[in-house]
Write a protein that holds these residues in place. Structure first.
Motif, PDB file in Angstrom:
ATOM      1  N   LEU A   1      64.071  87.790 -20.874  1.00 24.42           N
ATOM      2  CA  LEU A   1      63.609  89.044 -21.441  1.00 24.42           C
ATOM      3  C   LEU A   1      62.558  89.640 -20.495  1.00 24.42           C
ATOM      4  O   LEU A   1      61.994  88.923 -19.669  1.00 24.42           O
ATOM      5  CB  LEU A   1      63.049  88.852 -22.845  1.00 24.42           C
ATOM      6  CG  LEU A   1      61.667  88.228 -23.056  1.00 24.42           C
ATOM      7  CD1 LEU A   1      61.263  88.366 -24.522  1.00 24.42           C
ATOM      8  CD2 LEU A   1      61.632  86.770 -22.674  1.00 24.42           C
TER       9      LEU A   1
ATOM     10  N   THR B   1      66.434  90.048 -26.891  1.00 27.07           N
ATOM     11  CA  THR B   1      66.235  88.763 -27.521  1.00 27.07           C
ATOM     12  C   THR B   1      65.825  88.929 -28.979  1.00 27.07           C
ATOM     13  O   THR B   1      66.445  88.377 -29.876  1.00 27.07           O
ATOM     14  CB  THR B   1      65.150  87.966 -26.772  1.00 27.07           C
ATOM     15  OG1 THR B   1      65.530  87.860 -25.392  1.00 27.07           O
ATOM     16  CG2 THR B   1      64.998  86.565 -27.348  1.00 27.07           C
TER      17      THR B   1
ATOM     18  N   ILE C   1      63.194  82.486 -20.510  1.00 22.00           N
ATOM     19  CA  ILE C   1      64.234  83.347 -21.083  1.00 22.00           C
ATOM     20  C   ILE C   1      64.200  84.702 -20.368  1.00 22.00           C
ATOM     21  O   ILE C   1      63.119  85.241 -20.106  1.00 22.00           O
ATOM     22  CB  ILE C   1      64.027  83.506 -22.606  1.00 22.00           C
ATOM     23  CG1 ILE C   1      64.337  82.180 -23.299  1.00 22.00           C
ATOM     24  CG2 ILE C   1      64.905  84.604 -23.179  1.00 22.00           C
ATOM     25  CD1 ILE C   1      64.160  82.187 -24.790  1.00 22.00           C
TER      26      ILE C   1
ATOM     27  N   PRO D   1      68.880  84.201 -34.263  1.00 20.30           N
ATOM     28  CA  PRO D   1      68.541  85.437 -33.543  1.00 20.30           C
ATOM     29  C   PRO D   1      68.758  86.702 -34.355  1.00 20.30           C
ATOM     30  O   PRO D   1      67.928  87.616 -34.317  1.00 20.30           O
ATOM     31  CB  PRO D   1      69.468  85.392 -32.317  1.00 20.30           C
ATOM     32  CG  PRO D   1      69.762  83.949 -32.114  1.00 20.30           C
ATOM     33  CD  PRO D   1      69.792  83.342 -33.486  1.00 20.30           C
TER      34      PRO D   1
ATOM     35  N   MET E   1      68.655  81.690 -27.635  1.00 20.42           N
ATOM     36  CA  MET E   1      68.091  82.760 -28.444  1.00 20.42           C
ATOM     37  C   MET E   1      68.415  84.124 -27.837  1.00 20.42           C
ATOM     38  O   MET E   1      68.549  85.105 -28.533  1.00 20.42           O
ATOM     39  CB  MET E   1      66.579  82.568 -28.539  1.00 20.42           C
ATOM     40  CG  MET E   1      65.837  83.666 -29.240  1.00 20.42           C
ATOM     41  SD  MET E   1      65.594  83.477 -31.001  1.00 20.42           S
ATOM     42  CE  MET E   1      64.985  81.861 -31.227  1.00 20.42           C
ATOM     43  N   HIS E   2      68.561  84.216 -26.529  1.00 24.05           N
ATOM     44  CA  HIS E   2      68.817  85.511 -25.888  1.00 24.05           C
ATOM     45  C   HIS E   2      70.246  85.964 -26.151  1.00 24.05           C
ATOM     46  O   HIS E   2      71.196  85.206 -25.987  1.00 24.05           O
ATOM     47  CB  HIS E   2      68.585  85.409 -24.386  1.00 24.05           C
ATOM     48  CG  HIS E   2      68.783  86.695 -23.654  1.00 24.05           C
ATOM     49  ND1 HIS E   2      67.884  87.735 -23.730  1.00 24.05           N
ATOM     50  CD2 HIS E   2      69.793  87.123 -22.848  1.00 24.05           C
ATOM     51  CE1 HIS E   2      68.326  88.731 -22.983  1.00 24.05           C
ATOM     52  NE2 HIS E   2      69.471  88.388 -22.448  1.00 24.05           N
ATOM     53  N   ASP E   3      70.414  87.220 -26.563  1.00 25.57           N
ATOM     54  CA  ASP E   3      71.731  87.802 -26.821  1.00 25.57           C
ATOM     55  C   ASP E   3      72.158  88.580 -25.587  1.00 25.57           C
ATOM     56  O   ASP E   3      71.719  89.698 -25.357  1.00 25.57           O
ATOM     57  CB  ASP E   3      71.655  88.732 -28.042  1.00 25.57           C
ATOM     58  CG  ASP E   3      73.021  89.284 -28.426  1.00 25.57           C
ATOM     59  OD1 ASP E   3      73.955  89.135 -27.630  1.00 25.57           O
ATOM     60  OD2 ASP E   3      73.139  89.862 -29.511  1.00 25.57           O
ATOM     61  N   SER E   4      73.001  87.979 -24.763  1.00 27.55           N
ATOM     62  CA  SER E   4      73.390  88.607 -23.501  1.00 27.55           C
ATOM     63  C   SER E   4      74.207  89.858 -23.708  1.00 27.55           C
ATOM     64  O   SER E   4      74.244  90.743 -22.868  1.00 27.55           O
ATOM     65  CB  SER E   4      74.175  87.609 -22.647  1.00 27.55           C
ATOM     66  OG  SER E   4      75.345  87.190 -23.337  1.00 27.55           O
TER      67      SER E   4
END
Length: 387
Positions: A113, A9, A111, A90, A1-4
């Motif tokens: 964040l 997130t 995660i 996401p 789910m995390h957008d690096s």
């Protein structure tokens, strides 16, 4: 789910409250929300490990879901909900939450964040922090005053769970520090065809410099850097004026092309945009826009007091506006005015409507020249304050 890639997130201003069960996470978030809602639109995201139902047997939506629909939207004039199979996408989550000023997340301690850790008496969460399983911790909340010294060894701010005002101030300060890392940039929109003027509006001279240079210097007084937005065929001529160029990546979609192109190059940057055909624009108006900026919103813009008309071509667009602008473009809508009508925008009343008058044809040009001859606007004040 995390957008690096984006570093987020769910939302540009997000922070999670994490801890083990029965430590009081929901109560803490509820108290923070009650305090922060006085100034901000607050969102809440809860992630759980167990299945949950938000529909009830016998309801129309439940009947249709049972019949085989993969997704059901239910709504009334005041609220709506989407019930769909599978984990959330996401981008869809970000799009659904981007109208909020900030987001408080409950859970998701694994995660990366940013997090506020709620530590119980057993101190189990300490082990996860020391092992690096729980990372990106910004502050620790304790349930007992006697625990505060123990947790200060982590070098992080420590709050008692009843000190809600101090914790809320910390959250605001944390988000503001992130905002300050990305100073305001200026963008002169000069990519139009000037079809009604019959000559390039950016190169007309109403002041000591042509409109391209004059507008760029106006913005440079209030922005750290200023760029010229232009078409590919304009870059050779415009490059001689000493300001960096951003070439349109989009064709024939109007001013949105310039903004989207700028956001592509600097996606984390807020942009103060101004069209090149505003010769009556002055430092006072640009300064009022810059000082009146509310970075939690998608944009800050002027609105005419008498008509309610918004001014999209002298406005500040925040980084969070990019996703919605791209969505609009994908749907074939390229109107910045339409974006302002539908996005969360902080509006400033426009007390001097004349300053944002677009000069589009020779008749407008003659009228503007006559007005400036009798009432010069910053004609000799082009010294930038920022470098």
């Amino acid at each position: 789910m995390h957008d690096s890639r984006s570093g987020l997130t769910f939302h540009p201003f997000e922070i999670a409250v994490c801890g083990f069960s029965n430590t009081g996470k929901t109560t803490l978030i509820s108290r923070l929300t009650a305090l922060l809602k006085e100034r901000y639109a607050i969102g809440y995201f809860k992630h759980g490990c167990h299945r949950f139902d938000i529909d009830h047997e016998g309801k129309d939506s439940a009947v249709i879901r049972k019949a085989g629909a993969s997704a059901v939207m239910i709504s009334d004039p005041h609220q709506h909900a989407l019930i769909a199979d599978g984990p959330p996408d996401p981008l869809k989550v970000q799009s659904a939450l981007d109208h909020l000023d900030m987001l408080l997340v409950e859970g998701l301690k694994e995660i990366p964040l940013p997090k506020i850790i709620l530590a119980g008496p057993d101190e189990k969460i300490l082990d996860l922090m020391q092992q690096g399983i729980v990372s990106n911790v910004k502050a620790i909340v304790v349930v007992d005053h006697t625990m505060q010294d123990r947790y200060r060894t982590f070098g992080l701010p420590v709050f008692h769970r009843d000190n809600i005002s101090a914790l809320a101030a910390f959250i605001e300060g944390y988000f503001l520090s992130r905002i300050e890392r990305h100073p305001l940039y200026g963008l002169v929109l000069a990519g139009g065809m000037s079809s009604r003027m019959k000559q390039d509006k950016a190169l007309l001279t109403y002041h000591e410099s042509n409109q391209l240079v004059h507008t760029a210097k106006l913005l440079l007084k209030h922005c750290q850097r200023v760029f010229i937005s232009c078409r590919h065929d304009q870059q050779k001529e415009y490059s001689s004026f000493g300001f960096p160029l951003i070439i349109d990546r989009y064709i024939e979609i109007g001013p949105m092309a310039g903004l989207l192109s700028a956001q592509h190059h600097h996606p984390a940057t807020p942009w103060l945009v101004a069209a090149c055909d505003l010769p009556l624009l002055d430092h006072k108006s640009v300064g009022r826009l810059a000082s009146g900026r509310v970075p939690w919103k998608s944009a800050t813009a002027f609105r005419h007091e008498s008509t309610g008309k918004t001014e999209p071509l002298c406005a500040i667009y925040e980084p969070k506006s990019r996703l919605k602008l791209l969505e609009m473009h994908a749907r074939g809508s390229n109107s910045l005015k339409s974006f302002l009508r539908n996005a969360p925008v902080h509006y400033l009343s426009l007390t001097d409507p004349e300053c944002l008058q677009n000069i589009n044809d020779p008749v407008d040009k003659a009228a503007a020249e006559q007005l400036l001859a009798t009432n010069p606007r910053n004609a000799n004040d082009e010294t930038p304050l920022c470098h």
